[in-house]
Enzyme design. Structure first.
Site, PDB file in Angstrom:
ATOM      1  N   GLU A 127       0.801  -1.244   0.000  1.00 51.41           N
ATOM      2  CA  GLU A 127       0.000   0.000   0.000  1.00 51.41           C
ATOM      3  C   GLU A 127       0.825   1.282   0.000  1.00 51.41           C
ATOM      4  O   GLU A 127       0.538   2.212   0.759  1.00 51.41           O
ATOM      5  CB  GLU A 127      -0.956  -0.005   1.197  1.00 51.41           C
ATOM      6  CG  GLU A 127      -1.890  -1.197   1.206  1.00 51.41           C
ATOM      7  CD  GLU A 127      -2.932  -1.135   2.329  1.00 51.41           C
ATOM      8  OE1 GLU A 127      -2.849  -0.257   3.202  1.00 51.41           O
ATOM      9  OE2 GLU A 127      -3.833  -1.992   2.315  1.00 51.41           O
ATOM     10  N   ASN A 169       2.170  -5.111  -3.208  1.00 53.73           N
ATOM     11  CA  ASN A 169       0.754  -5.426  -2.936  1.00 53.73           C
ATOM     12  C   ASN A 169      -0.040  -4.148  -2.658  1.00 53.73           C
ATOM     13  O   ASN A 169       0.423  -3.270  -1.923  1.00 53.73           O
ATOM     14  CB  ASN A 169       0.703  -6.337  -1.690  1.00 53.73           C
ATOM     15  CG  ASN A 169      -0.645  -6.958  -1.430  1.00 53.73           C
ATOM     16  OD1 ASN A 169      -1.230  -7.566  -2.335  1.00 53.73           O
ATOM     17  ND2 ASN A 169      -1.159  -6.834  -0.214  1.00 53.73           N
ATOM     18  N   HIS A 205     -10.306  -6.037  -2.404  1.00 55.30           N
ATOM     19  CA  HIS A 205     -11.394  -5.814  -1.444  1.00 55.30           C
ATOM     20  C   HIS A 205     -12.503  -5.113  -2.219  1.00 55.30           C
ATOM     21  O   HIS A 205     -12.404  -3.929  -2.526  1.00 55.30           O
ATOM     22  CB  HIS A 205     -10.901  -4.958  -0.276  1.00 55.30           C
ATOM     23  CG  HIS A 205      -9.842  -5.619   0.547  1.00 55.30           C
ATOM     24  ND1 HIS A 205     -10.086  -6.774   1.273  1.00 55.30           N
ATOM     25  CD2 HIS A 205      -8.543  -5.311   0.750  1.00 55.30           C
ATOM     26  CE1 HIS A 205      -8.975  -7.129   1.902  1.00 55.30           C
ATOM     27  NE2 HIS A 205      -8.020  -6.271   1.595  1.00 55.30           N
ATOM     28  N   GLU A 232      -6.108 -10.633  -1.314  1.00 51.40           N
ATOM     29  CA  GLU A 232      -6.935 -10.392  -0.113  1.00 51.40           C
ATOM     30  C   GLU A 232      -8.411 -10.328  -0.487  1.00 51.40           C
ATOM     31  O   GLU A 232      -9.175  -9.517   0.057  1.00 51.40           O
ATOM     32  CB  GLU A 232      -6.509  -9.084   0.577  1.00 51.40           C
ATOM     33  CG  GLU A 232      -5.037  -9.045   0.950  1.00 51.40           C
ATOM     34  CD  GLU A 232      -4.616  -7.792   1.719  1.00 51.40           C
ATOM     35  OE1 GLU A 232      -5.496  -7.081   2.248  1.00 51.40           O
ATOM     36  OE2 GLU A 232      -3.407  -7.527   1.781  1.00 51.40           O
ATOM     37  N   ASP A 234     -12.167 -10.247  -0.923  1.00 53.62           N
ATOM     38  CA  ASP A 234     -13.454 -10.321  -0.234  1.00 53.62           C
ATOM     39  C   ASP A 234     -14.406  -9.384  -0.961  1.00 53.62           C
ATOM     40  O   ASP A 234     -13.975  -8.426  -1.592  1.00 53.62           O
ATOM     41  CB  ASP A 234     -13.365 -10.055   1.287  1.00 53.62           C
ATOM     42  CG  ASP A 234     -12.602  -8.813   1.684  1.00 53.62           C
ATOM     43  OD1 ASP A 234     -12.460  -7.888   0.859  1.00 53.62           O
ATOM     44  OD2 ASP A 234     -12.160  -8.740   2.848  1.00 53.62           O
TER      45      ASP A 234
HETATM   46  C1  XIL Z   1      -6.410  -6.100   8.333  1.00 56.91           C
HETATM   47  C2  XIL Z   1      -6.735  -7.272   9.254  1.00 56.91           C
HETATM   48  O1  XIL Z   1      -7.673  -8.106   8.598  1.00 56.91           O
HETATM   49  C3  XIL Z   1      -7.307  -6.773  10.547  1.00 56.91           C
HETATM   50  O2  XIL Z   1      -7.439  -7.843  11.480  1.00 56.91           O
HETATM   51  C4  XIL Z   1      -6.403  -5.684  11.159  1.00 56.91           C
HETATM   52  O3  XIL Z   1      -7.014  -5.144  12.296  1.00 56.91           O
HETATM   53  C5  XIL Z   1      -6.124  -4.592  10.154  1.00 56.91           C
HETATM   54  O4  XIL Z   1      -5.565  -5.163   8.971  1.00 56.91           O
HETATM   55  N1  XIL Z   1      -5.084  -4.493   3.670  1.00 56.91           N
HETATM   56  C6  XIL Z   1      -4.078  -5.303   4.130  1.00 56.91           C
HETATM   57  C7  XIL Z   1      -4.321  -6.170   5.314  1.00 56.91           C
HETATM   58  O5  XIL Z   1      -3.023  -5.382   3.505  1.00 56.91           O
HETATM   59  O6  XIL Z   1      -3.165  -6.361   6.098  1.00 56.91           O
HETATM   60  C8  XIL Z   1      -5.422  -5.646   6.188  1.00 56.91           C
HETATM   61  O7  XIL Z   1      -5.709  -6.607   7.202  1.00 56.91           O
HETATM   62  C9  XIL Z   1      -6.655  -5.358   5.354  1.00 56.91           C
HETATM   63  C10 XIL Z   1      -6.366  -4.302   4.313  1.00 56.91           C
END
Ligand code: XIL
Length: 298
Positions: A127, A169, A205, A232, A234
């Site tokens: 990020e 990422n 996401h 990641e 969802d």
């Molecule tokens: C999130 C986790 O799911 C949570 O448990 C934590 O509190 C915050 O981080 N992008 C990412 C992940 O790269 O590491 C994040 O994970 C979600 C967004």
């Protein structure tokens, strides 16, 4: 196949889930994990605040537990994440300049060396690009140490674990947009100058829609000579959830350099997105329509 991992394997891909190691004692959770997934990533336990809570004092308890579960069950491991603006330990948040740069590179070196040989792919940097139309870097304490911090991190990671694929990422990179193009330009530059980068992770996401050029965006990165991974995934609950999951799955299969898909949790009750009910298994551990949709697309 009759499971996500078997069907993905038939296509030469992995299918993974983010794991909270505290839940490895929940038999329903572990049952689904071991039945359906052949790749894991630590939801939090390999982040900077978890692995170096005090400067120079490393804690690998959670990460080691996950790696050992993976080894015992034939799963590969994604490493997440060596450097990120968020979830930094307090001591790092208080540093700047050359002191922070040296601490950050030491962190990369130590953590990557500890897990050497056990990680399929590392999110070396997470990020680092800004949202919106600038296409530029996100402001952060790391970025303020100098624009070359990302390549310095990749070089340190390569030296510490030459066998791991090294990924950049990010999120909101789900189509061709200013942010994904900024990253694309960085990867192109890294490849041209020999900075060691092997893959780009697309967090994915997603809300209630997906850009029409999702697959084309993956492909343009692959055409630069890097692998791509869905890291990641969802998706917001609703009438489009199952379709969006299928669209992402088909896009990965259509891009030969797409190595696999990771969903960011197992059951809806495990998700960081709370009431979005964004995952493939419901709060009782039952398969959702989105699950069937992914399995059919694989
Ligand atoms: C999130 C986790 O799911 C949570 O448990 C934590 O509190 C915050 O981080 N992008 C990412 C992940 O790269 O590491 C994040 O994970 C979600 C967004």
């Amino acid at each position: 196949g009759t499971t996500l991992k078997a069907s993905a394997a038939e296509k030469g891909r992995y299918f993974g889930a983010a794991v909270a190691t505290g839940k490895l004692s929940d038999s329903q959770y572990v049952g689904i994990l071991n039945r359906e997934f052949n790749s894991v990533v630590a939801e939090n336990e390999m982040k900077w605040d978890a692995t170096e809570p005090q400067q120079g004092r490393f804690n690998y308890t959670g990460g080691d537990r996950l790696v050992s579960h993976a080894r015992a069950n034939g799963m590969s491991v994604r490493g997440h994440a060596l450097l990120w603006h968020a979830q930094q330990p307090g001591w790092a948040q208080g540093l700047s300049g050359a002191t922070l740069r040296n601490a950050a590179i030491n962190h990369v070196t130590q953590v990557a060396a500890h897990f050497r040989g056990q990680i399929h792919s590392w999110d070396v940097v997470n990020e680092a690009f800004a949202d919106g139309g600038s296409g530029g870097r996100r402001d952060s304490n790391l970025q303020r140490t100098g624009n070359d911090w990302i390549e310095a991190a990749f070089r340190a990671a390569r030296a510490a674990d030459p066998g791991a694929k090294l990924c950049y990422n990010d999120y909101n990179t789900d189509g061709v947009n200013a942010k994904s193009t900024g990253i694309y330009n960085m990867v192109r530059d890294f490849k041209a100058r020999g900075v060691p980068i092997d893959c780009v992770g697309f967090q994915s996401h997603l809300g209630t829609s997906i850009p029409g050029d999702y697959q084309a965006n993956l492909q343009r990165f692959a055409d630069l000579g890097v692998d791509v991974q869905i890291t990641e995934l969802d998706v917001m609950t609703g009438s489009n959830q199952a379709n969006i999951y299928a669209t992402v799955t088909r896009a990965c299969l259509a891009v030969s350099r797409c190595n696999g898909i990771t969903v960011w949790g197992v059951r809806d009750s495990d998700s960081w997105r709370g009431t979005d009910d964004a995952l493939l298994f419901d709060r009782s551990g039952n398969k959702k329509p989105a699950y069937t949709s992914v399995l059919n697309a694989l």
